[in-house]
Design an enzyme around this catalytic site. Sequence first.
Site, PDB file in Angstrom:
ATOM      1  N   SER A  57     -34.176 -29.969  50.214  1.00  0.00           N
ATOM      2  CA  SER A  57     -33.199 -30.833  51.624  1.00  0.00           C
ATOM      3  C   SER A  57     -31.725 -30.731  51.478  1.00  0.00           C
ATOM      4  O   SER A  57     -31.484 -30.837  51.928  1.00  0.00           O
ATOM      5  CB  SER A  57     -33.551 -32.383  51.030  1.00  0.00           C
ATOM      6  OG  SER A  57     -34.410 -32.993  51.210  1.00  0.00           O
ATOM      7  N   GLU A  64       0.680  -1.287   0.106  1.00  0.00           N
ATOM      8  CA  GLU A  64      -0.474   0.006   0.055  1.00  0.00           C
ATOM      9  C   GLU A  64       0.716   1.592  -0.049  1.00  0.00           C
ATOM     10  O   GLU A  64       0.875   2.300  -0.741  1.00  0.00           O
ATOM     11  CB  GLU A  64      -1.274   0.068   1.244  1.00  0.00           C
ATOM     12  CG  GLU A  64      -2.109  -0.891   1.329  1.00  0.00           C
ATOM     13  CD  GLU A  64      -2.896  -0.698   0.169  1.00  0.00           C
ATOM     14  OE1 GLU A  64      -3.454   0.510  -0.398  1.00  0.00           O
ATOM     15  OE2 GLU A  64      -4.263  -1.618  -0.429  1.00  0.00           O
TER      16      GLU A  64
END
Length: 677
Positions: free
Chosen positions: A341, A81
Amino acid sequence: MRAHHWLFAVALALTIGAGGRDAADRWIAATPLPALLTTTGTEVLDRSGRPLRIYTVADGRWRLAPGPVDPAFTDMLIAYEDRRYHSHSGVDLRAMLRAAAQAVAQGGIVSGASTLTMQVARLMEEGSTGEWAGKLRQIRLALALERRLTKDEILRIYLSRAPYGGNIEGIRAATLAWFGKEPARLTPAEAALLVALPQSPETRRPDRHPAAAQGARDRVLDRMAQSGVLSHDDAEAAKLDPVPTARRPFPALAPHLSDRALAESPSALHHDLTIDAALQAQLETLAARAVRGLPGGVSVAILLANHRSGEILASVGSAGYAGGARQGFVDMTKALRSPGSTLKPAIYAMAFDRGLAHPQTLIDDAPARFGDYAPQNFDGHFRGEVTVTDALRQSLNIPPVRLMDAIGPAHLMDVMRRAGMRPELPGDHAGLAVALGGVGVSLSDMVQLYAALARGGEAIPLHWRQGAEGASTRILGRAAAWQVGDILSGLAPPPNAPARALAYKTGTSYGHRDAWALGWDGAHVAGVWIGRPDGTPVPGAFGGDLAAPILFEAFQRLKPAFDPLPRPPPETLIVGTAELPQPLRHFAGRGAAFVTDKGAPELIFPPDGARLAGEAPGLPVKVRGGTPPYTWLANGTPRLTGIRGEQANIPGLGKGFSQIAVIDAAGRSARITIRLD
């Protein structure tokens, strides 16, 4: 762009470079800069820094702060680029002159001259490059950026904002979406594709246009071979790699906990949790599998922690993070439910700690009434005199209520709160029913309580944020906690699970609304809840059948072998019933000192083996001796309770053989067998 536009830009650049330096400096210095800080999505990370969940930014784009990036990618990017990126001041005049000359000669654009800095300027303004005014604005902003930022800072903005197709922006979002990994290590093929995508992110999207994506990638590879960034052989080999044809999902583990972290600190971009991502993924899969075949609307929650450090390693709030009948968006690790329980171990531990009972103490499992409260066993039957160990292992209801009556339910609530729980009571009054689940608690609460039992009675705050450790609090004695763990480790495990690997307890709340299993080994503690988030019953759901297998499997997903449970503390009294001190041999309960002992009850009518005619008012019975009140049973089912007289009539007996039994207040019994014609 037409050729004269390029000439205008070049002329402007030359003017800035060759003359009017002071005016140009003022012009550049006066450039208004867009916000330099890139908004990125919030990331929730596990204990090793791996992403658990990633959120989009406000407009729905996936954009993440760049982390370490493979240097090979940045070398490719700059070589392709902007070869003179590190030497120009934002505008590459040589590239502009070349592009302008080619445009004039060919009558159109042949090559671009936009630098990486100019691309950053365009990304920051989200502007167009197609008009000369837009190009001029980008040139000015690029020059200003170069004066105020370093090259690395400019490159970092590019890596955060470059488009990679759809709503994907930035290198990290791109590598996670297209390759399922972080950008720290990339193959040449992967790096080349990421260089090519931002040039035309929509027409080269690999999931929609794989051929175009591959062609663009291969052109980048060819250029890299020509410029010497890659060898010719490496470039040709990279062309053989397939391009991805589908986006990978972004991490979305521990969604409920991630949402909670975000809600607590909405401005934080990173949340570091104690969760283990691999374990979390396995337990979420386990939860989803567990509800297959269960009735509609049933969900499951799992919580697993290290009880030595207090770190929560996995938190599964539902069987799937979605709406629908299962209401997966509800975090059931925090929802208030009845524990059934599963509070019983704490009651027994408190009794041991207070010297009221010992694991080998005998206790009566016989019908009893405490004011207006007359608890029953789950199966409706009574076992008479049993050891405390058997009472807990069989999860009988009468013995823990007897103990709770002696201890006081307010003391249980105090222990729960000091353990770090947040119980909620109906009417804000603690009655004896709390012993059997008459209190609202969450799965997180219960795991917190069991962690204290696992730590020898020392509670430590469980936490899911790294660095959130808290101080420990002793709530029970070491010996009492160990004794409960030793009893629970003797429970039969689910099929194919190892014996005595976990100290665990199951529970089922009233109406089968909640099925529980909680347990620990020498290092970890976990809890499982199964039920419907809306609280409606799940007929036939039992903690032992549904939740216990998931509990054991969760531990097996965590590690290959269970950590051994601790040895008893030196102060632990380990003896049989006959060797206990006299007051501990039999639990008498409150008021026992004021009861006159008349000996064991004797059933004197009818005589054993009698054959009688059935009578409409019922069968007349008579007892002698024992301590009232009496409970009369027929065929194991209580028919009359709280009877203080020695005579009674048992109604509802059918023809045939029946077993008649009487149990006095001390739990002693007598029984006969008769036949009714």
